[in-house]
Motif scaffolding. Structure first.
Motif, PDB file in Angstrom:
ATOM      1  N   PRO A 281      37.532  28.373  80.472  1.00  0.00           N
ATOM      2  CA  PRO A 281      37.602  26.948  80.814  1.00  0.00           C
ATOM      3  C   PRO A 281      36.722  26.516  81.979  1.00  0.00           C
ATOM      4  O   PRO A 281      36.421  25.347  82.115  1.00  0.00           O
ATOM      5  CB  PRO A 281      39.072  26.719  81.157  1.00  0.00           C
ATOM      6  N   TRP A 282      36.291  27.455  82.816  1.00  0.00           N
ATOM      7  CA  TRP A 282      35.534  27.067  83.999  1.00  0.00           C
ATOM      8  C   TRP A 282      34.063  27.422  83.912  1.00  0.00           C
ATOM      9  O   TRP A 282      33.351  27.351  84.905  1.00  0.00           O
ATOM     10  CB  TRP A 282      36.171  27.678  85.247  1.00  0.00           C
ATOM     11  N   GLN A 283      33.601  27.772  82.745  1.00  0.00           N
ATOM     12  CA  GLN A 283      32.175  28.055  82.611  1.00  0.00           C
ATOM     13  C   GLN A 283      31.383  26.749  82.556  1.00  0.00           C
ATOM     14  O   GLN A 283      31.913  25.694  82.212  1.00  0.00           O
ATOM     15  CB  GLN A 283      31.903  28.889  81.372  1.00  0.00           C
ATOM     16  N   LEU A 284      30.133  26.836  82.899  1.00  0.00           N
ATOM     17  CA  LEU A 284      29.241  25.690  82.852  1.00  0.00           C
ATOM     18  C   LEU A 284      28.612  25.644  81.461  1.00  0.00           C
ATOM     19  O   LEU A 284      27.833  26.521  81.102  1.00  0.00           O
ATOM     20  CB  LEU A 284      28.157  25.806  83.930  1.00  0.00           C
ATOM     21  N   VAL A 285      28.977  24.630  80.705  1.00  0.00           N
ATOM     22  CA  VAL A 285      28.436  24.482  79.352  1.00  0.00           C
ATOM     23  C   VAL A 285      27.202  23.592  79.444  1.00  0.00           C
ATOM     24  O   VAL A 285      27.273  22.469  79.929  1.00  0.00           O
ATOM     25  CB  VAL A 285      29.483  23.870  78.398  1.00  0.00           C
ATOM     26  N   VAL A 286      26.082  24.114  79.003  1.00  0.00           N
ATOM     27  CA  VAL A 286      24.812  23.390  79.024  1.00  0.00           C
ATOM     28  C   VAL A 286      24.257  23.330  77.603  1.00  0.00           C
ATOM     29  O   VAL A 286      24.673  24.103  76.737  1.00  0.00           O
ATOM     30  CB  VAL A 286      23.800  24.065  79.979  1.00  0.00           C
ATOM     31  N   PRO A 287      23.326  22.419  77.337  1.00  0.00           N
ATOM     32  CA  PRO A 287      22.773  22.321  75.983  1.00  0.00           C
ATOM     33  C   PRO A 287      22.200  23.633  75.454  1.00  0.00           C
ATOM     34  O   PRO A 287      22.321  23.921  74.263  1.00  0.00           O
ATOM     35  CB  PRO A 287      21.686  21.256  76.121  1.00  0.00           C
ATOM     36  N   ALA A 288      21.599  24.449  76.306  1.00  0.00           N
ATOM     37  CA  ALA A 288      21.036  25.720  75.847  1.00  0.00           C
ATOM     38  C   ALA A 288      22.117  26.627  75.253  1.00  0.00           C
ATOM     39  O   ALA A 288      21.876  27.307  74.250  1.00  0.00           O
ATOM     40  CB  ALA A 288      20.332  26.430  76.997  1.00  0.00           C
ATOM     41  N   LYS A 289      23.315  26.631  75.855  1.00  0.00           N
ATOM     42  CA  LYS A 289      24.416  27.431  75.312  1.00  0.00           C
ATOM     43  C   LYS A 289      24.845  26.906  73.954  1.00  0.00           C
ATOM     44  O   LYS A 289      25.149  27.680  73.045  1.00  0.00           O
ATOM     45  CB  LYS A 289      25.619  27.412  76.262  1.00  0.00           C
ATOM     46  N   VAL A 290      24.896  25.589  73.826  1.00  0.00           N
ATOM     47  CA  VAL A 290      25.309  24.981  72.559  1.00  0.00           C
ATOM     48  C   VAL A 290      24.314  25.350  71.470  1.00  0.00           C
ATOM     49  O   VAL A 290      24.702  25.777  70.371  1.00  0.00           O
ATOM     50  CB  VAL A 290      25.445  23.449  72.699  1.00  0.00           C
ATOM     51  N   TYR A 291      23.031  25.195  71.755  1.00  0.00           N
ATOM     52  CA  TYR A 291      22.015  25.540  70.765  1.00  0.00           C
ATOM     53  C   TYR A 291      22.024  27.038  70.448  1.00  0.00           C
ATOM     54  O   TYR A 291      21.809  27.434  69.309  1.00  0.00           O
ATOM     55  CB  TYR A 291      20.621  25.105  71.237  1.00  0.00           C
ATOM     56  N   HIS A 292      22.288  27.866  71.441  1.00  0.00           N
ATOM     57  CA  HIS A 292      22.359  29.309  71.215  1.00  0.00           C
ATOM     58  C   HIS A 292      23.514  29.646  70.263  1.00  0.00           C
ATOM     59  O   HIS A 292      23.365  30.468  69.365  1.00  0.00           O
ATOM     60  CB  HIS A 292      22.520  30.051  72.537  1.00  0.00           C
ATOM     61  N   GLU A 293      24.666  29.006  70.473  1.00  0.00           N
ATOM     62  CA  GLU A 293      25.820  29.243  69.610  1.00  0.00           C
ATOM     63  C   GLU A 293      25.553  28.763  68.177  1.00  0.00           C
ATOM     64  O   GLU A 293      26.088  29.330  67.229  1.00  0.00           O
ATOM     65  CB  GLU A 293      27.063  28.541  70.165  1.00  0.00           C
ATOM     66  N   LEU A 294      24.738  27.725  68.042  1.00  0.00           N
ATOM     67  CA  LEU A 294      24.395  27.216  66.716  1.00  0.00           C
ATOM     68  C   LEU A 294      23.230  27.979  66.093  1.00  0.00           C
ATOM     69  O   LEU A 294      22.843  27.694  64.961  1.00  0.00           O
ATOM     70  CB  LEU A 294      24.030  25.725  66.800  1.00  0.00           C
ATOM     71  N   ALA A 295      22.648  28.909  66.847  1.00  0.00           N
ATOM     72  CA  ALA A 295      21.476  29.693  66.412  1.00  0.00           C
ATOM     73  C   ALA A 295      20.301  28.776  66.063  1.00  0.00           C
ATOM     74  O   ALA A 295      19.607  28.964  65.072  1.00  0.00           O
ATOM     75  CB  ALA A 295      21.830  30.601  65.236  1.00  0.00           C
ATOM     76  N   ARG A 296      20.098  27.783  66.924  1.00  0.00           N
ATOM     77  CA  ARG A 296      18.987  26.843  66.749  1.00  0.00           C
ATOM     78  C   ARG A 296      18.351  26.573  68.096  1.00  0.00           C
ATOM     79  O   ARG A 296      18.847  26.974  69.131  1.00  0.00           O
ATOM     80  CB  ARG A 296      19.496  25.539  66.135  1.00  0.00           C
ATOM     81  N   ARG A 297      17.232  25.834  68.074  1.00  0.00           N
ATOM     82  CA  ARG A 297      16.522  25.464  69.301  1.00  0.00           C
ATOM     83  C   ARG A 297      16.319  23.957  69.337  1.00  0.00           C
ATOM     84  O   ARG A 297      16.183  23.327  68.300  1.00  0.00           O
ATOM     85  CB  ARG A 297      15.145  26.112  69.339  1.00  0.00           C
ATOM     86  N   ALA A 298      16.229  23.418  70.539  1.00  0.00           N
ATOM     87  CA  ALA A 298      15.883  22.013  70.693  1.00  0.00           C
ATOM     88  C   ALA A 298      14.375  21.900  70.508  1.00  0.00           C
ATOM     89  O   ALA A 298      13.614  22.397  71.329  1.00  0.00           O
ATOM     90  CB  ALA A 298      16.308  21.507  72.063  1.00  0.00           C
ATOM     91  N   LYS A 299      13.960  21.295  69.429  1.00  0.00           N
ATOM     92  CA  LYS A 299      12.528  21.252  69.125  1.00  0.00           C
ATOM     93  C   LYS A 299      11.812  20.137  69.883  1.00  0.00           C
ATOM     94  O   LYS A 299      10.926  20.394  70.676  1.00  0.00           O
ATOM     95  CB  LYS A 299      12.333  21.104  67.616  1.00  0.00           C
ATOM     96  N   CYS A 300      12.213  18.892  69.658  1.00  0.00           N
ATOM     97  CA  CYS A 300      11.539  17.792  70.353  1.00  0.00           C
ATOM     98  C   CYS A 300      12.268  17.407  71.638  1.00  0.00           C
ATOM     99  O   CYS A 300      11.753  16.662  72.445  1.00  0.00           O
ATOM    100  CB  CYS A 300      11.421  16.582  69.437  1.00  0.00           C
ATOM    101  N   SER A 301      13.502  17.889  71.809  1.00  0.00           N
ATOM    102  CA  SER A 301      14.354  17.645  72.987  1.00  0.00           C
ATOM    103  C   SER A 301      14.768  16.188  73.149  1.00  0.00           C
ATOM    104  O   SER A 301      15.273  15.811  74.194  1.00  0.00           O
ATOM    105  CB  SER A 301      13.682  18.137  74.269  1.00  0.00           C
ATOM    106  N   GLY A 302      14.591  15.390  72.144  1.00  0.00           N
ATOM    107  CA  GLY A 302      15.034  14.001  72.207  1.00  0.00           C
ATOM    108  C   GLY A 302      16.547  13.877  72.168  1.00  0.00           C
ATOM    109  O   GLY A 302      17.110  12.866  72.594  1.00  0.00           O
ATOM    110  N   CYS A 303      17.212  14.892  71.652  1.00  0.00           N
ATOM    111  CA  CYS A 303      18.664  14.860  71.502  1.00  0.00           C
ATOM    112  C   CYS A 303      19.403  15.379  72.732  1.00  0.00           C
ATOM    113  O   CYS A 303      20.615  15.201  72.846  1.00  0.00           O
ATOM    114  CB  CYS A 303      19.070  15.683  70.292  1.00  0.00           C
ATOM    115  N   VAL A 304      18.707  16.011  73.642  1.00  0.00           N
ATOM    116  CA  VAL A 304      19.364  16.671  74.778  1.00  0.00           C
ATOM    117  C   VAL A 304      20.226  15.702  75.599  1.00  0.00           C
ATOM    118  O   VAL A 304      21.359  16.046  75.951  1.00  0.00           O
ATOM    119  CB  VAL A 304      18.337  17.430  75.646  1.00  0.00           C
ATOM    120  N   PRO A 305      19.778  14.472  75.911  1.00  0.00           N
ATOM    121  CA  PRO A 305      20.676  13.567  76.654  1.00  0.00           C
ATOM    122  C   PRO A 305      21.973  13.269  75.903  1.00  0.00           C
ATOM    123  O   PRO A 305      23.041  13.205  76.520  1.00  0.00           O
ATOM    124  CB  PRO A 305      19.837  12.291  76.830  1.00  0.00           C
TER     125      PRO A 305
END
Length: 132
Positions: free
Chosen positions: A55-79
């Motif tokens: 519960p106290w870990q820092l969740v960042v977009p990179a972790k989310v994409y890693h769990e989905l086994a994908r990468r942010a390509k254009c990074s327009g979705c990151v916000p």
């Protein structure tokens, strides 16, 4: 004589296609990442699973994409991913919140631990040590 536009005809022909998709909790599912076809529901599920693990870990977009086994390509979705992470994390912690009495007990225990740690000298330096 009234002329119908293409969108009027299209909406009459296939209204289910344009109907918003809702999940069981009556939340609208939004396509967040067009490059990878990731929906808001997928991101919410990943964030919840990460928070349940720690519960106290820092969740960042990179972790989310890693769990989905994908990468942010254009990074327009990151916000938008960040907004979803913040919303889900706040909701998770507000649901897990304890009574105020337990919170005060936790704060006093943390203060005692901090006081115990500050009593130790660090790096083996004497109190009269001065950095030149």
């Amino acid at each position: 004589m009234t002329t119908a536009t293409f969108s009027d005809i299209d909406n009459q022909v296939s209204p289910p296609f344009y109907a918003p998709v809702t999940c069981p909790q009556n939340r609208t599912i939004m396509l967040v990442c067009q490059c990878n076809m990731i929906t808001s529901r997928e991101i919410e599920d990943i964030v919840l699973s990460l928070l349940k693990a720690d519960p106290w870990q820092l969740v960042v977009p990179a972790k989310v994409y890693h769990e989905l086994a994908r990468r942010a390509k254009c990074s327009g979705c990151v916000p938008n991913v960040v907004d979803i992470i913040v919303r889900v994390t706040e909701n998770y912690h507000s649901q897990q919140a304890s009574s105020p009495g337990e919170l005060i007990a936790l704060e006093t225990r943390l203060a005692k631990l901090k006081q115990q740690r500050s009593g130790n000298r660090r790096e083996g330096r004497s109190t009269s040590h001065r950095a030149a």
